[in-house]
Design a protein around this motif. Structure first.
Motif, short mmCIF file in Angstrom:
data_model
loop_
_atom_site.label_atom_id
_atom_site.label_comp_id
_atom_site.label_asym_id
_atom_site.label_seq_id
_atom_site.Cartn_x
_atom_site.Cartn_y
_atom_site.Cartn_z
N LEU A 239 0.83 -1.20 0.00
CA LEU A 239 0.00 0.00 0.00
C LEU A 239 0.87 1.26 0.00
N ALA A 240 1.93 1.24 0.79
CA ALA A 240 2.84 2.38 0.84
C ALA A 240 3.50 2.60 -0.52
N ARG A 241 3.88 1.51 -1.16
CA ARG A 241 4.54 1.61 -2.47
C ARG A 241 3.58 2.23 -3.49
N SER A 242 2.31 1.83 -3.45
CA SER A 242 1.36 2.39 -4.41
C SER A 242 1.10 3.87 -4.15
N ALA A 243 1.31 4.31 -2.90
CA ALA A 243 1.15 5.72 -2.56
C ALA A 243 2.43 6.51 -2.79
N GLY A 244 3.49 5.82 -3.15
CA GLY A 244 4.77 6.50 -3.37
C GLY A 244 5.41 6.95 -2.08
N LEU A 245 5.17 6.20 -0.99
CA LEU A 245 5.68 6.58 0.32
C LEU A 245 6.44 5.41 0.93
N SER A 246 7.30 5.72 1.87
CA SER A 246 7.92 4.66 2.66
C SER A 246 6.88 4.10 3.60
N PRO A 247 7.02 2.84 4.03
CA PRO A 247 6.04 2.27 4.96
C PRO A 247 5.86 3.12 6.22
N THR A 249 6.36 6.43 6.63
CA THR A 249 5.63 7.67 6.31
C THR A 249 4.17 7.37 6.01
N PHE A 250 3.93 6.27 5.30
CA PHE A 250 2.55 5.88 4.98
C PHE A 250 1.74 5.67 6.26
N GLN A 251 2.30 4.93 7.20
CA GLN A 251 1.56 4.65 8.43
C GLN A 251 1.32 5.92 9.23
N ARG A 252 2.30 6.84 9.24
CA ARG A 252 2.12 8.09 9.96
C ARG A 252 1.01 8.93 9.33
N ARG A 253 1.00 9.03 8.00
CA ARG A 253 -0.03 9.82 7.32
C ARG A 253 -1.39 9.14 7.39
N PHE A 254 -1.39 7.82 7.36
CA PHE A 254 -2.65 7.08 7.46
C PHE A 254 -3.29 7.35 8.82
N ARG A 255 -2.49 7.31 9.86
CA ARG A 255 -3.03 7.58 11.20
C ARG A 255 -3.51 9.02 11.32
N ALA A 256 -2.81 9.96 10.69
CA ALA A 256 -3.23 11.36 10.74
C ALA A 256 -4.58 11.55 10.08
N GLN A 257 -4.85 10.78 9.01
CA GLN A 257 -6.11 10.95 8.29
C GLN A 257 -7.25 10.19 8.94
N THR A 258 -7.00 9.00 9.46
CA THR A 258 -8.09 8.15 9.94
C THR A 258 -8.15 8.03 11.45
N GLY A 259 -7.07 8.40 12.15
CA GLY A 259 -7.05 8.27 13.59
C GLY A 259 -6.69 6.89 14.08
N MET A 260 -6.30 6.00 13.19
CA MET A 260 -5.93 4.65 13.59
C MET A 260 -4.93 4.05 12.61
N SER A 261 -4.37 2.92 12.98
CA SER A 261 -3.40 2.24 12.12
C SER A 261 -4.10 1.61 10.93
N PRO A 262 -3.36 1.31 9.82
CA PRO A 262 -3.98 0.63 8.68
C PRO A 262 -4.65 -0.69 9.08
N HIS A 263 -4.01 -1.45 9.96
CA HIS A 263 -4.58 -2.74 10.35
C HIS A 263 -5.91 -2.55 11.09
#
Length: 329
Positions: A239-247, A249-263
């Motif tokens: 998922l991080a690769r498809s977003a063009g992000l490191s894992p 950075t992806f998890q940090r931005r994902f949490r900022a947007q949704t309030g929780m981890s991807p899992h």
């Protein structure tokens, strides 16, 4: 569970200085005639709870049709944000009406600072509740026996629901529709309002609202991809690769947007999908688990018990009377 009353009665408490945005949310969701959705939509009634001219905090005048007697008789009572808490206390007849309605089993719902009125009536004693984070400390200080969760978007605790401010009130009201009429109906209402179909109550008040990150960060399309492929294995690195992000950075931005981890987000969305499948299909419990991405019937049972305190069989029967499901729930 769906109401057994053909027209579930929702009374909205109207008082001078109530927060107009929260009142508008309640009116939009519960007050419009939505029986075209195929369910017996709510009987919605704004109720005056104090004498004198009644205006919103924006200065709009309101002339409610109902009164305190109608409030007491309602199946659900909804309180928009209370004016200037905790300095201005709710009038005693209003508090008495809230207590009387609670004694007869009415569901109580408060948006934002409406929680102060419920607490003043003694209805939040020993319960978990939330309010807008700006007012959470004041709520806890005035009512030390209330377990104030200053971080949650909304909280359900034994027939009493409270929410944070503004948009969280929308999330709470949609959650109530979801519990009364199911995921499909709630999603239809949300889509008509162009609102997020589901934000979990445990999401942080401090998390950014949907789509705060620019599309060039790639998360919008990634979230869409995740929702479209809940039944497949979804790996953070991919998922991080498809977003063009490191894992990381992806998890940090994902949490900022949704309030929780991807899992955790995936698990929540898979439970929502499972609920929709239980409501709208004849799939076995095993098939529902597979198609929702939860993997196995045992895993589905575990998550339904954790999130809703129920089993697949009980959940399905609540929305599909006479269902012939034979799989063990």
């Amino acid at each position: 569970m769906p109401s057994t009353n053909p027209r579930h009665r929702i009374a909205v408490a109207i008082y001078d200085g109530l927060l107009g945005f929260e009142f508008g949310i309640a009116s939009e969701i519960f007050g419009l005639d939505r029986r075209g959705l195929g369910v017996p939509w709510y009987d919605y009634l704004p109720c005056r709870v104090e004498p004198g001219p009644l205006r919103t905090n924006h200065g709009l005048s309101i002339e409610p049709q109902g009164d305190l007697d109608d409030l007491i008789a309602a199946d659900t009572i909804l309180l928009p944000g209370w004016r200037r808490p905790p300095e201005q206390l709710p009038p005693a007849p209003f508090l008495d009406a809230l207590r009387a309605a609670h004694r007869r089993g009415a569901r109580m719902v408060a948006i934002c600072t409406g929680a102060f009125a419920l607490a003043e009536a003694g209805l939040l004693h020993g319960r978990r509740a939330t309010t807008h984070w700006i007012h959470a400390e004041a709520l806890q200080r005035r009512f030390p026996t209330v377990r104030v969760d200053a971080d949650a978007l909304y909280v359900h605790d034994r027939g009493i629901s409270t929410s944070a401010g503004s948009a969280a009130g929308l999330d709470l009201c949609l959650a109530i529709v979801r519990e009364d009429f199911g995921v499909a109906v709630a999603n239809t209402v949300a889509r008509r309002m162009v609102a997020p179909v589901h934000r979990d109550g445990g999401q942080s008040q401090y998390a950014e609202l949907p789509s705060p990150i620019p599309d060039d960060a790639g998360l919008g399309s990634v979230l869409d991809h995740m929702l479209a492929h809940l039944d497949q294995a979804l790996v953070v690195d991919d998922l991080a690769r498809s977003a063009g992000l490191s894992p990381r950075t992806f998890q940090r931005r994902f949490r900022a947007q949704t309030g929780m981890s991807p899992h955790r987000w995936l698990t929540r969305q898979r439970v929502v999908r499972a609920r929709e499948l239980l409501e709208s299909t004849d799939y076995s419990v095993e098939q529902v688990a597979t198609r929702s991405g939860l993997g196995s019937a045992a895993n589905l049972r575990k998550h339904l018990a954790s999130h809703l305190g129920t089993t697949p069989r009980a959940y399905r029967s609540a929305f599909r009377a006479g269902d012939g499901e034979s799989a063990d729930g």
